[in-house]
Scaffold this active site. Structure first.
Site, short mmCIF file in Angstrom:
data_model
loop_
_atom_site.label_atom_id
_atom_site.label_comp_id
_atom_site.label_asym_id
_atom_site.label_seq_id
_atom_site.Cartn_x
_atom_site.Cartn_y
_atom_site.Cartn_z
N SER A 90 0.83 -1.20 0.00
CA SER A 90 0.00 0.00 0.00
C SER A 90 0.86 1.25 0.00
CB SER A 90 -0.91 0.02 1.23
OG SER A 90 -1.60 1.25 1.31
N HIS B 224 -1.10 -1.01 -4.40
CA HIS B 224 -2.41 -0.63 -3.88
C HIS B 224 -2.42 0.87 -3.63
CE1 HIS B 224 -6.25 -1.59 -1.95
NE2 HIS B 224 -5.94 -0.67 -1.05
N ASP C 213 -4.61 3.93 -2.29
CA ASP C 213 -5.77 4.34 -1.49
C ASP C 213 -6.11 5.80 -1.79
OD1 ASP C 213 -6.41 2.01 0.15
OD2 ASP C 213 -4.44 2.32 1.05
N MET D 66 -8.47 8.83 -1.03
CA MET D 66 -9.39 9.29 0.02
C MET D 66 -9.76 10.75 -0.21
SD MET D 66 -7.52 7.65 3.35
CE MET D 66 -6.68 6.07 3.27
N HIS E 260 -8.09 1.77 -4.95
CA HIS E 260 -9.14 1.61 -3.95
C HIS E 260 -9.75 2.99 -3.69
CE1 HIS E 260 -10.08 0.51 0.55
NE2 HIS E 260 -11.16 0.77 -0.16
N MET F 135 -11.87 5.34 -1.80
CA MET F 135 -12.58 5.64 -0.55
C MET F 135 -13.15 7.04 -0.69
SD MET F 135 -9.95 4.23 2.34
CE MET F 135 -8.78 2.93 1.98
N MET G 87 -12.25 -5.26 4.39
CA MET G 87 -11.49 -4.36 5.25
C MET G 87 -11.44 -4.95 6.66
SD MET G 87 -10.35 -1.84 3.46
CE MET G 87 -9.73 -0.86 4.85
N ASP H 61 -7.38 -6.28 3.56
CA ASP H 61 -6.61 -5.05 3.80
C ASP H 61 -6.85 -4.55 5.22
OD1 ASP H 61 -5.39 -2.58 3.78
OD2 ASP H 61 -6.64 -1.71 2.20
#
Length: 215
Positions: A7, A32, A34, A36, A65, A67, A136, A174
């Site tokens: 990540s 990965h 993330d 956000m 991913h 979010m 998650m 994750d």
């Protein structure tokens, strides 16, 4: 052999090209990413412009991913930036099936993320349309959290759900994954592990990725 997606959230943002070289040398299967927005989760990271720059320096597949609130608004931008997999949260979009179809219309893999309190039953009717389920094992928004033990049963149940479909759906896990608990997560059915501080907190990142992959 288990697949590993380091990540980027736990990497050194001051020198991401160096961090990516470490992932390449460690034979990471995915990176990965993330994303956000400070709305769906209480944190802000990066968006398509950063991912587009990173795409130019590596061929490792990007596991993006999202979010973010109403992710369907930005799918095309993330595809254009270089995403190979786009995963959205079940609660983040009003029409999950429609959002999955938007992702797949661009020729990339589509996944659904389930927060710790979100039940597997919420995705029962879209299993034929998805390529990945992300469980998650921490509450989303911040790296470095501890694995929630109650999620072990959920991982096992997700594995059973996938196996019944007889489809090649990736079961990704994750949150709070370390060398100490990774083997158990694999035995429960996880086949793609997202690891942040468990990799980037090591003195030798390349060696640590290989240690995870050897499990």
């Amino acid at each position: 052999m288990v697949k590993i997606a380091p990540s980027l959230l736990s990497a050194d943002f001051a020198d991401l090209s160096k961090e990516i070289r470490k992932m390449e040398n460690g034979n990471a299967d995915y990176i990965h990413l993330d994303v956000m927005d400070g709305i769906y989760v209480p944190n802000i990271t990066f968006g398509p412009p950063v991912i587009k720059k990173l795409r130019k320096i590596t061929d490792i597949p990007f596991d993006v991913h999202l979010m973010i609130d109403r992710p369907e608004r930005y799918i095309e931008e993330f595809v254009d930036a270089g995403a190979d997999i786009i995963t959205v949260h079940q609660e983040s979009t009003t029409h999950l099936h429609r959002t999955i179809q938007i992702i797949k219309s661009f020729g990339v893999k589509a996944g659904v993320t389930l927060n710790p309190a979100t039940t597997l039953s919420t995705i029962e009717y879209i299993l034929d349309d998805i390529d990945l389920i992300l469980i998650m094992t921490v509450n989303p928004g911040f790296g470095g959290q501890s694995f929630i033990p109650a999620m072990k049963e959920k991982i096992s149940d997700a594995r059973s759900m996938i196996d019944k479909t007889k489809r090649d759906i990736i079961l990704q896990v994750d949150g709070g994954i370390k060398l100490e608990n990774a083997k158990e997560i694999i035995e429960l059915g996880g086949d793609l592990l997202v690891v942040g501080s468990g990799i980037f907190g090591a003195e030798d990142v390349e060696k640590r990725i290989k240690e995870f992959k050897s499990l």
